[in-house]
Design an enzyme around this catalytic site. Structure first.
Site, PDB file in Angstrom:
ATOM      1  N   CYS A  76       4.539  -3.261   6.186  1.00  0.00           N
ATOM      2  CA  CYS A  76       5.055  -4.476   5.573  1.00  0.00           C
ATOM      3  C   CYS A  76       5.404  -5.507   6.645  1.00  0.00           C
ATOM      4  O   CYS A  76       4.501  -6.089   7.236  1.00  0.00           O
ATOM      5  CB  CYS A  76       6.203  -4.158   4.620  1.00  0.00           C
ATOM      6  SG  CYS A  76       6.488  -5.467   3.404  1.00  0.00           S
ATOM      7  N   HIS A 166       3.666  -0.454   1.038  1.00  0.00           N
ATOM      8  CA  HIS A 166       4.528   0.628   1.508  1.00  0.00           C
ATOM      9  C   HIS A 166       3.903   1.979   1.173  1.00  0.00           C
ATOM     10  O   HIS A 166       3.958   2.411   0.026  1.00  0.00           O
ATOM     11  CB  HIS A 166       5.899   0.537   0.829  1.00  0.00           C
ATOM     12  CG  HIS A 166       6.768  -0.551   1.346  1.00  0.00           C
ATOM     13  ND1 HIS A 166       8.002  -0.311   1.904  1.00  0.00           N
ATOM     14  CD2 HIS A 166       6.593  -1.889   1.403  1.00  0.00           C
ATOM     15  CE1 HIS A 166       8.554  -1.454   2.271  1.00  0.00           C
ATOM     16  NE2 HIS A 166       7.720  -2.428   1.980  1.00  0.00           N
ATOM     17  N   GLU A 168       5.072   4.797   1.862  1.00  0.00           N
ATOM     18  CA  GLU A 168       6.142   5.746   1.538  1.00  0.00           C
ATOM     19  C   GLU A 168       6.718   5.537   0.139  1.00  0.00           C
ATOM     20  O   GLU A 168       7.503   6.350  -0.344  1.00  0.00           O
ATOM     21  CB  GLU A 168       7.261   5.644   2.590  1.00  0.00           C
ATOM     22  CG  GLU A 168       8.238   4.517   2.398  1.00  0.00           C
ATOM     23  CD  GLU A 168       7.704   3.115   2.688  1.00  0.00           C
ATOM     24  OE1 GLU A 168       8.443   2.149   2.427  1.00  0.00           O
ATOM     25  OE2 GLU A 168       6.567   2.968   3.164  1.00  0.00           O
TER      26      GLU A 168
END
Length: 185
Positions: A76, A166, A168
């Site tokens: 990001c 993202h 994650e």
């Protein structure tokens, strides 16, 4: 060891957790870098964070020092930080994507991921890469299916990788696999 540079983002510890599945992780605030541990790390991760890349001159300095010497990954803001250091303009988007799931397409320049494949990713950003963008050895490898915005890059020569989304996030399908492939590259 993986050294995560925290840009004071609520997602940073999710990033740490995801990367710790593959190696030991040290995480420090961007303003309190442990140079000894940074030098020991095999991989540097620039975390998500608020603001824009120009707000983090210490991260830019670290990137320039270790480019081509260690594997570097940006997520990001980290994605934007790396591209900013490569001369890119980072601009506001007309639409803000915070907690938004988009479909991305892996294009043929990717050496790590299955080209032509589409999958869903979690986005949390109001800035994006202004294109056209050209930097030596950098290829935009994933794009948003709807807007065409750059969603990832690969520099397989210098071992530098980035995701605008993202990996994650629970909104990213198979994010753990994306991270594993980059760490194995």
């Amino acid at each position: 060891m993986i050294y995560v540079i925290d840009h004071k983002d609520s997602f940073t510890h999710n990033v740490v957790h995801q990367f710790s599945l593959f190696d030991n992780v040290v995480c420090d605030d961007f303003s309190k870098i442990n140079n000894s541990k940074l030098n020991q790390a095999s991989t540097i991760v620039f975390s998500p964070g608020p603001g824009s890349p120009k707000d983090y001159p210490l991260s830019s300095k670290i990137y320039k020092k270790f480019k081509g010497k260690k594997k570097i990954i940006g997520i990001c803001l980290g994605f934007q930080q790396i591209l900013f250091c490569e001369g890119a303009s980072i601009i506001e988007q007309s639409k803000i994507y915070h907690g938004f799931q988009s479909e991305v397409l892996v294009n043929k320049s990717s050496k790590l991921f299955n080209t032509g494949r589409k999958f869903k990713v979690g986005r949390y950003h109001s800035l994006k890469l202004k294109e056209p963008f050209v930097a030596e050895n950098f290829d935009i490898t994933m794009r948003c299916v709807i807007s065409g915005a750059a969603m990832s890059f690969e520099n397989n020569i210098d071992k530098i990788y980035g995701f605008q989304f993202h990996p994650e996030s629970f909104l990213t399908l198979n994010g753990k696999i994306l991270i594993k492939k980059i760490l194995s590259a």
